[in-house]
Design a protein around this motif. Structure first.
Motif, PDB file in Angstrom:
ATOM      1  N   ASN A  22      38.813  40.884  39.651  1.00 57.09           N
ATOM      2  CA  ASN A  22      39.021  41.141  41.082  1.00 57.09           C
ATOM      3  C   ASN A  22      37.689  41.292  41.813  1.00 57.09           C
ATOM      4  N   MET A  45      47.907  32.920  33.775  1.00 58.84           N
ATOM      5  CA  MET A  45      47.916  34.221  33.091  1.00 58.84           C
ATOM      6  C   MET A  45      46.502  34.779  32.986  1.00 58.84           C
ATOM      7  N   TYR A  51      41.955  45.320  34.570  1.00 64.20           N
ATOM      8  CA  TYR A  51      42.874  45.372  35.709  1.00 64.20           C
ATOM      9  C   TYR A  51      44.327  45.198  35.256  1.00 64.20           C
ATOM     10  N   THR A  52      45.210  45.846  35.972  1.00 72.04           N
ATOM     11  CA  THR A  52      46.639  45.651  35.740  1.00 72.04           C
ATOM     12  C   THR A  52      47.079  44.315  36.314  1.00 72.04           C
ATOM     13  N   ALA A  53      46.465  43.926  37.425  1.00 69.82           N
ATOM     14  CA  ALA A  53      46.755  42.646  38.061  1.00 69.82           C
ATOM     15  C   ALA A  53      45.468  42.082  38.637  1.00 69.82           C
ATOM     16  N   VAL A  54      45.395  40.769  38.695  1.00 69.82           N
ATOM     17  CA  VAL A  54      44.257  40.088  39.308  1.00 69.82           C
ATOM     18  C   VAL A  54      44.784  39.231  40.440  1.00 69.82           C
ATOM     19  N   GLY A  56      46.922  39.898  42.568  1.00 65.89           N
ATOM     20  CA  GLY A  56      48.366  40.031  42.684  1.00 65.89           C
ATOM     21  C   GLY A  56      49.154  39.464  41.526  1.00 65.89           C
ATOM     22  N   VAL A  57      48.473  38.926  40.498  1.00 66.52           N
ATOM     23  CA  VAL A  57      49.155  38.356  39.334  1.00 66.52           C
ATOM     24  C   VAL A  57      49.009  39.318  38.161  1.00 66.52           C
ATOM     25  N   LEU A  58      50.128  39.654  37.519  1.00 69.91           N
ATOM     26  CA  LEU A  58      50.114  40.571  36.385  1.00 69.91           C
ATOM     27  C   LEU A  58      49.112  40.107  35.338  1.00 69.91           C
ATOM     28  N   ALA A  59      48.212  40.991  34.921  1.00 74.31           N
ATOM     29  CA  ALA A  59      47.188  40.659  33.931  1.00 74.31           C
ATOM     30  C   ALA A  59      47.597  41.171  32.553  1.00 74.31           C
ATOM     31  N   TYR A  60      47.021  40.574  31.529  1.00 74.92           N
ATOM     32  CA  TYR A  60      47.302  40.945  30.141  1.00 74.92           C
ATOM     33  C   TYR A  60      46.013  41.470  29.519  1.00 74.92           C
TER      34      TYR A  60
END
Length: 897
Positions: A22, A45, A51-54, A56-60
């Motif tokens: 981010n 992906m 980050y939990t999301a990058v 606005g996209v869920l991160a792994y």
């Protein structure tokens, strides 16, 4: 390398971004932004523990946490983390990864192994492919995929662009977007340590969405694969290449940029030309080439017509056309009369058609329509210079409307040159939107047209049938190699004329008799026996150039001349080099030089492409790669002729029109003989023939210097282009006792192969081509006879006819996929020689060849009606299956257990 694994690169259904971020201006952030904004329909992906999301996209948090195996991974981390990430991705099942990090070849781990080598080892172990490192990424507009760090996306189009330079990528992208030009693929290779030009050329050459290919090259890593792929792709679509490192300093900079081998620019030029590629010299020319490719039709001919509202710019265009070897169209009386009826009386009255400075929209439209109606032209350049009328944009619209409504718009090529800046800007934008090529200068427009002409000419050259070398010229490889190997055993590094002559004579090359003499007295005795006049040459390993010490004395006519010359040369050598070692003297018969021309031929060993043949004028300061035309072996008579024409055209060789002088056929024979010698004798490191005396059809090598590789030196794949595999020739007997030669096909076989194809009965042709088939054209037959032995094979069976000439009795051929997995064969035998075991001999030979080539499967199809072919295949171990729906018989042979 596997083309199948490239499917995941060009057709990914899912993408993972390793190191997604981010943080503004971080590589992982730019990449995510580009991916999300380009319209890719598959899952994107991000992988990061931060980050939990990058965006606005869920991160792994890790690769192992991904819900699916990604087809494509983009690694945006620093280089030190890349090897471990590659190993994890490969174990997880990812097939392709793009590496953005740079400097990995220079960084090493604790064991001293480079990070790049580690990453490659991990990827290779699991069958994973890598693009990069130091890659900007790639853009695939048809998929809506922008997996790059570029500042902008790319429009969809029909041109593929592949570059080793990220900066060139962004420059081309910026320009193309401004021009409205799109791409089928836009790929940054980076250091190209795994996926390289050859594999991408193979893929893009077969890609239906790609009409033309553009390359930016710093260096080539694998010469044979590169040239083989380029030769195959250029038969189907134009390939334009810009190569950095034309100067010595530039070559050094290019080597530092990508870490590849330097290589000589003239040899690169020869390689590009041999592969049918078109080289452009700079980015401006590259942009012009892109412009012409984006909007042009296949060129039907080379005749250019020019319409202009100013005489000066039109003359500039004509000058550029003539200097580049183009053709200015000659207008017929019918066309001239039609133009007379609509143009002012003061118009030029010829091509170029100067329609005068006050030309308005109507005059432009009428002149263009008449020119497009004419059969005198293959392309038209419409030019406009700023005028007081201020109708630049309106005239452009009139030209566009005329082109779009004309019935010949798909056959003719229309180019435009709207000169000026502010006054021409909007007009050029209109041309871009309408898909009409437009250029800022007359030279740029003509240069773009000549690119199309040169591609057309290249295709014709690739289809030219070479003449055979005369049968009476010897080729004694065993004698030549025996002499060279003896010299290697003695530790010789260089063979001069008297030692090299027997080697050259074994290949029918004429040298002037010469002998070694240890002393002046021996030289006198030899001169007496040989007969005066003679030449005398000093022998010293400490003298690089005999001319530096006047070490060659000519036209010695008696004993006194020989003694005086020997003493004088010795004195001169020792005066300059007091400690020099003088090995002796060479006595050589004087050749008759009156009316003849001296030229120079050399063979150099390029670090990238290996042996290269150079032809030029010669001289003491001669540099073979700047003062000569260069060609790669193997040469045949057609390629040798093209080399001589190139030498004359570029003034590297001058036809001085002497009474005897240059003879094209004799020069081509000599160059082809030298090619055979270099191919057959890997012991040869270099060859300098200086001078060569060209006296009409008599070519004589006056002075020879032949360099040798050290004994047992590693040669590797010495030649860039795989030569004719003479070792595959064999003689066999048919059931009726007839002796036949089984051998690979040659380009020279085209006329006899055409006769063979025409001799097949209608039934045999139906079986061979799976339907009714018209007679072969020259272009089709050229494809069948001018094959690349690196990727296909065709064996023919020949026998002597009643007139002593060879007749082709049968042929079998197979093309192999780039992975060397499966070869598909087809075969035909003349009707009057069927039933004699010839088909079996040919198919058995093909099986042996592909087994030795480590191919996995040999397969073929035949019609239900051709049960004899199926029986033959079954008898040779093929599995035979019947496809009832297609009414075909499938033959399948596993070549490897």
């Amino acid at each position: 390398m596997s083309q199948r694994t490239l499917h995941s690169l060009f057709k990914p259904s899912s993408v993972a971004v390793i190191g997604a971020s981010n943080g503004a201006k971080r590589a992982g952030n730019v990449l995510m932004k580009n991916l999300l904004s380009s319209g890719f329909s598959g899952p994107i992906m991000p992988v990061t523990p931060k980050y939990t999301a990058v965006m606005g996209v869920l991160a792994y948090p890790s690769i192992q946490a991904l819900p699916i195996k990604p087809d494509l991974a983009i690694i945006c981390t620093r280089g030190s983390r890349v090897p471990a990430l590659v190993e994890t991705l490969a174990q997880f099942g990812c097939k392709v990864a793009i590496i953005m990090a740079s400097g990995m070849a220079q960084e090493v781990d604790d064991a001293g192994v480079s990070l790049l080598a580690l990453a490659q080892q991990h990827a290779k172990r699991y069958g994973m492919r890598l693009l990069g490192p130091n890659s900007l990424g790639m853009i695939l507009p048809p998929l809506g995929l922008n997996a790059s760090l570029a500042h902008a996306g790319a429009l969809p189009g029909k041109i593929a662009f592949v570059s080793q330079s990220a900066a060139v990528c962004t420059t081309v992208l910026d320009w193309a977007n401004n021009k409205g030009i799109g791409f089928s693929a836009f790929i940054s290779l980076g250091d190209a340590t795994d996926i390289d030009f050859d594999e991408l050329l193979d893929y893009l050459g077969r890609d239906g969405q790609t009409r033309a290919i553009m390359l930016y090259i710093d260096s080539v890593n694998e010469k044979r694969h590169f040239l083989s792929a380029a030769r195959a792709a250029s038969r189907n679509k134009p390939i334009f290449v810009i190569k950095s490192g034309r100067s010595l300093e530039g070559a050094r900079a290019a080597k530092l940029h990508t870490g590849g081998m330097g290589g000589n620019d003239a040899v690169y030029e020869a390689a590009f030309r041999r592969a049918g590629m078109l080289r452009v010299q700079d980015l401006i020319e590259l942009f012009a080439a892109v412009e012409s490719l984006a909007h042009s039709n296949p060129l039907q001919g080379e005749r250019l017509g020019i319409i202009s509202n100013g005489g000066g710019p039109a003359v500039l265009a004509v000058d550029e056309l003539m200097l580049r070897g183009g053709k200015l169209a000659q207008l017929s009386l019918v066309t001239l009369a039609a133009l007379d009826s609509v143009l002012p009386a003061t118009w030029s009255g010829q091509n170029p058609v100067d329609i005068i400075g006050d030309a308005d929209t109507a005059r432009y439209a009428k002149a263009l329509e008449i020119m497009m109606d004419s059969e005198d032209l293959d392309a038209i350049l419409v030019m406009h210079s700023p005028s007081a009328l201020g109708e630049s944009e309106a005239i452009a619209d009139a030209v566009i409307a005329t082109v779009l409504r004309h019935p010949k718009r798909h056959r003719l090529n229309i180019l435009t040159n709207w000169s000026g800046e502010d006054s021409a800007y909007l007009a050029r934008k209109s041309f871009n939107r309408a898909g009409v090529p437009t250029y800022r200068t007359p030279e740029g427009a003509v240069g773009a047209f000549m690119h199309m002409v040169e591609y057309r000419r290249n295709q014709k050259l690739l289809q030219e049938v070479p003449q055979s070398i005369p049968d009476n010229i010897p080729t004694d490889m065993h004698t030549a190699r025996g002499l060279l190997q003896q010299a290697q055993l003695k530790g010789k590094a260089v063979l001069e004329t008297h030692e090299a002559s027997p080697v050259l004579s074994a290949y029918g090359l004429n040298t002037v008799p010469s002998w070694y003499a240890a002393t002046a007295d021996e030289a006198v005795a030899i001169a007496r026996e040989a007969g005066y006049p003679v030449a005398l040459k000093i022998q010293s390993p400490d003298i690089a150039h005999k001319s530096d010490v006047h070490g060659v004395m000519l036209n010695l006519i008696n004993d006194e001349d020989v003694r005086h010359a020997a003493a004088a040369m010795r004195h001169r050598v020792l005066a300059i080099h007091p400690d020099a070692v003088i090995d002796g003297l060479i006595v050589q018969k004087m050749a008759l030089t009156a009316g003849a021309q001296e030229i120079r031929v050399a063979v150099i060993n390029d670090p990238v492409f290996g042996p290269a043949i150079c032809l030029g004028e010669g001289g003491s300061e001669w540099d073979p790669t700047t003062d000569a035309a260069v060609a790669l072996p193997p040469l045949n008579m057609a390629l040798a002729r093209y080399m001589v024409i190139q030498a004359l055209k570029t003034h590297k060789l001058k036809d001085r029109h002497l009474p005897l002088g240059l003879d094209m056929h004799a020069l081509c024979v000599m160059l082809t003989q030298i090619s055979h010698l270099v191919i057959d004798c890997p012991e040869i490191a270099s060859l300098d023939l200086n001078p060569v005396l060209a006296a009409a059809d008599n070519i004589t090598l006056l002075d020879v210097s032949l360099g040798l590789h050290p004994k047992d030196a590693e040669q590797g794949s010495r030649l860039a282009i795989l030569p004719y595999p003479k070792e595959l020739e064999e003689v066999a007997s048919l059931k009726n006792g007839l002796k036949v030669m089984l051998r690979p096909i040659l380009p020279e076989d085209e006329p006899k192969h055409l006769a063979f194809d025409n001799s097949l009965s209608d039934e045999d042709r139906y079986k061979r081509y799976f339907g009714v088939r018209s007679r072969m054209t020259h272009e089709e037959m050229a494809v069948l006879t001018q094959i690349d032995y690196a990727r296909e094979m065709a064996f023919i069976a020949t026998a002597k006819g009643a007139d002593g000439e060879d007749i082709t009795l049968g042929a079998v051929r197979a093309s192999i996929d780039p992975d060397n997995t499966e070869a598909e064969f087809a075969m035909a035998v003349r009707g009057d020689h069927q039933g004699l075991g010839l088909g079996k001999l040919l198919l058995e030979k093909l099986i042996r060849y592909y087994r030795a080539n480590d191919t996995q499967v040999l397969s073929g199809f035949t019609l239900f009606e051709n049960r004899n072919m199926a029986s033959l295949a079954k008898g040779l171990g093929f599995e035979v299956a019947f496809d009832m729906e297609e009414r075909l018989i499938k033959m399948h042979l596993a070549l490897k257990p």
